[in-house]
Scaffold this motif. Structure first.
Motif, short mmCIF file in Angstrom:
data_model
loop_
_atom_site.label_atom_id
_atom_site.label_comp_id
_atom_site.label_asym_id
_atom_site.label_seq_id
_atom_site.Cartn_x
_atom_site.Cartn_y
_atom_site.Cartn_z
N PHE A 1 0.85 -1.20 0.00
CA PHE A 1 0.00 0.00 0.00
C PHE A 1 0.88 1.24 0.00
CE2 PHE A 1 -2.43 3.20 2.41
CZ PHE A 1 -3.66 3.14 1.79
N PRO B 1 1.79 4.74 1.12
CA PRO B 1 1.38 5.58 2.25
C PRO B 1 0.76 6.90 1.78
CG PRO B 1 3.73 5.04 2.37
CD PRO B 1 3.22 4.44 1.11
N CYS C 1 -0.89 -3.70 11.10
CA CYS C 1 -1.15 -3.48 9.66
C CYS C 1 -0.11 -2.53 9.09
CB CYS C 1 -2.55 -2.92 9.44
SG CYS C 1 -3.85 -4.01 10.00
N ALA C 2 1.16 -2.90 9.23
CA ALA C 2 2.28 -1.97 9.01
C ALA C 2 2.51 -1.60 7.55
CB ALA C 2 3.56 -2.57 9.59
N GLY C 3 2.15 -2.46 6.60
CA GLY C 3 2.39 -2.15 5.19
C GLY C 3 3.87 -1.88 4.94
N GLU D 1 2.57 -7.17 10.31
CA GLU D 1 1.98 -7.14 8.97
C GLU D 1 1.69 -8.58 8.53
OE1 GLU D 1 0.86 -4.94 6.52
OE2 GLU D 1 0.52 -6.78 5.41
N LEU D 2 0.56 -8.77 7.85
CA LEU D 2 0.15 -10.11 7.44
C LEU D 2 0.75 -10.54 6.10
CD1 LEU D 2 -1.69 -12.54 8.02
CD2 LEU D 2 -3.57 -11.29 6.97
N GLY E 1 2.20 -11.48 10.97
CA GLY E 1 1.10 -12.06 11.75
C GLY E 1 -0.22 -11.39 11.43
N ASP E 2 -1.27 -11.96 12.01
CA ASP E 2 -2.64 -11.50 11.79
C ASP E 2 -3.05 -10.62 12.97
OD1 ASP E 2 -5.36 -11.19 11.53
OD2 ASP E 2 -5.72 -13.26 10.91
N ALA E 3 -3.33 -9.36 12.68
CA ALA E 3 -3.63 -8.40 13.74
C ALA E 3 -5.01 -8.61 14.36
CB ALA E 3 -3.52 -6.98 13.20
N ASN F 1 -3.60 1.56 10.72
CA ASN F 1 -4.30 2.00 9.52
C ASN F 1 -4.77 0.72 8.85
OD1 ASN F 1 -5.32 3.18 7.25
ND2 ASN F 1 -3.34 3.75 6.37
N LEU G 1 -5.84 -6.80 -0.01
CA LEU G 1 -5.73 -7.05 1.44
C LEU G 1 -5.58 -5.74 2.23
CD1 LEU G 1 -5.44 -9.45 3.49
CD2 LEU G 1 -2.96 -9.23 3.21
N ALA G 2 -5.04 -4.73 1.55
CA ALA G 2 -4.83 -3.43 2.22
C ALA G 2 -6.09 -2.57 2.20
CB ALA G 2 -3.69 -2.67 1.55
#
Ligand code: SAM
Length: 306
Positions: free
Chosen positions: A94, A96, A134-136, A157-158, A182-184, A202, A224-225
């Motif tokens: 994604f 920013p 969800c760090a992207g 981040e996944l 990982g899954d947040a 975010n 996914l984002a």
């Protein structure tokens, strides 16, 4: 040979005809990218004139053609500017956005507030703790670490691809941020449970049936984002807020970005979840509601100064 000024002006015209609102800025940025200089130098050369490198005209035309078919500017230049840092971006991550800089500003204000209250920072990692879910590309986590280096920052981040970009950016920026896949929506960072001062998120928040109009977003940002699940797009966000609640210390702060249309629904969802106090919402630089803030219930008024 056609001069730089003429080429950039013609490039802006081409992009405007393709429906790109930021045609002037993009034409300039692509010229800078091809010439490998900053945009200020392009402006200088547009005024002063002078020879162009061999092949510039063709290379610039190729970049303009890609942009005209709505490939994001940042995918072409490979860079996205975010607060004081520049991130590498491209397919799979994604890009920013400027509105997310507001969320970072709120996180920094909370770090400064805690510092003002006398919280120790930077001692064996035992100082102020921030987790970015969800760090992207890592935009939020790296911007915080860059501007408040004493803060201990972890990010989750996944996506494989996004995480690879985040790792690349960590190396480029040389910042000490722990990145985990990982899954947040599931418990994470168990060793920090109940001790985190700030959680930033975010999340994906677009409803499944609200496909973005902008081609750059629809075709180039990863699905996914974007899509947050549920009829209102907030299903994932609400689940992540539940995870954040167990991660934060009493009185800890959640900062979660949302769509302009969710400035009422996300605060309402957090309020009804019961785990939160001081639920509020914040405007971006265009005065649109974009960030919800909420605190975990405090054990007492002195808790903020723990
Ligand atoms: C809107 S983007 C935000 C990226 C970055 N924080 C920023 O502000 O530029 C959402 C990110 O969340 C990731 N994501 C989606 N679902 C997730 C989940 N369940 N757990 C962790 N990350 C997730 C996506 O891969 C994407 O990188």
């Amino acid at each position: 040979m056609t001069g730089l000024r003429t080429l950039v002006r013609a490039g802006a015209h081409t992009l405007a005809q393709a429906g790109i609102a930021s045609a002037d800025v993009d034409a300039l940025a692509l010229a800078a990218h091809v010439l490998r200089v900053e945009t200020s130098e392009v402006r200088r050369r547009m005024v002063l004139g002078g020879d162009l490198p061999t092949g510039f005209e063709d290379a610039y035309a190729a970049q303009l053609a890609e942009r005209a078919r709505r490939v994001p500017l940042q995918h072409l230049t490979g860079r996205a500017h975010f607060r004081r840092i520049t991130l590498a971006v491209g397919p799979g991550v994604f890009v920013p956005r400027p509105e997310t800089e507001v969320l970072v500003g709120l996180a920094l204000a909370e770090i400064d507030r805690l510092t003002g209250l006398g919280r120790e920072v930077g001692e064996g990692g035992g100082g102020i703790r921030l987790v970015d879910l969800c760090a992207g590309s890592g935009a939020i986590a790296f911007a915080v670490k860059d501007e408040r280096p004493d803060t201990a920052v972890r990010a989750l981040e996944l996506s494989d691809e996004a995480l690879a970009w985040a790792r690349h950016n960590r190396a480029l920026l040389d910042l000490d941020v722990e990145l985990v896949q990982g899954d947040a929506t599931l418990p994470c960072f168990a060793d920090w449970a109940g001790t985190v001062d700030v959680v930033t998120v975010n999340p994906p928040y677009i409803p499944a049936d609200a496909t973005p109009i902008e081609v750059e977003v629809r075709d180039h940002d990863p699905g996914l984002a974007l899509y947050g699940g549920g009829g209102d797009g907030l299903a994932i966000a609400v689940r992540i807020a539940g995870v954040a609640a167990s991660m934060l210390r009493p009185g800890g702060l959640l900062l979660m970005e949302h769509a302009e249309s969710q400035g009422g629904s996300l605060p309402a969802a957090l309020t009804s979840a019961g785990a939160w106090t001081e639920v509020g919402d914040h405007l971006d630089l265009c005065a649109r509601p974009r960030v919800t803030s909420a605190r975990t219930a405090s054990r007492g008024r002195l808790m903020d100064a723990d």
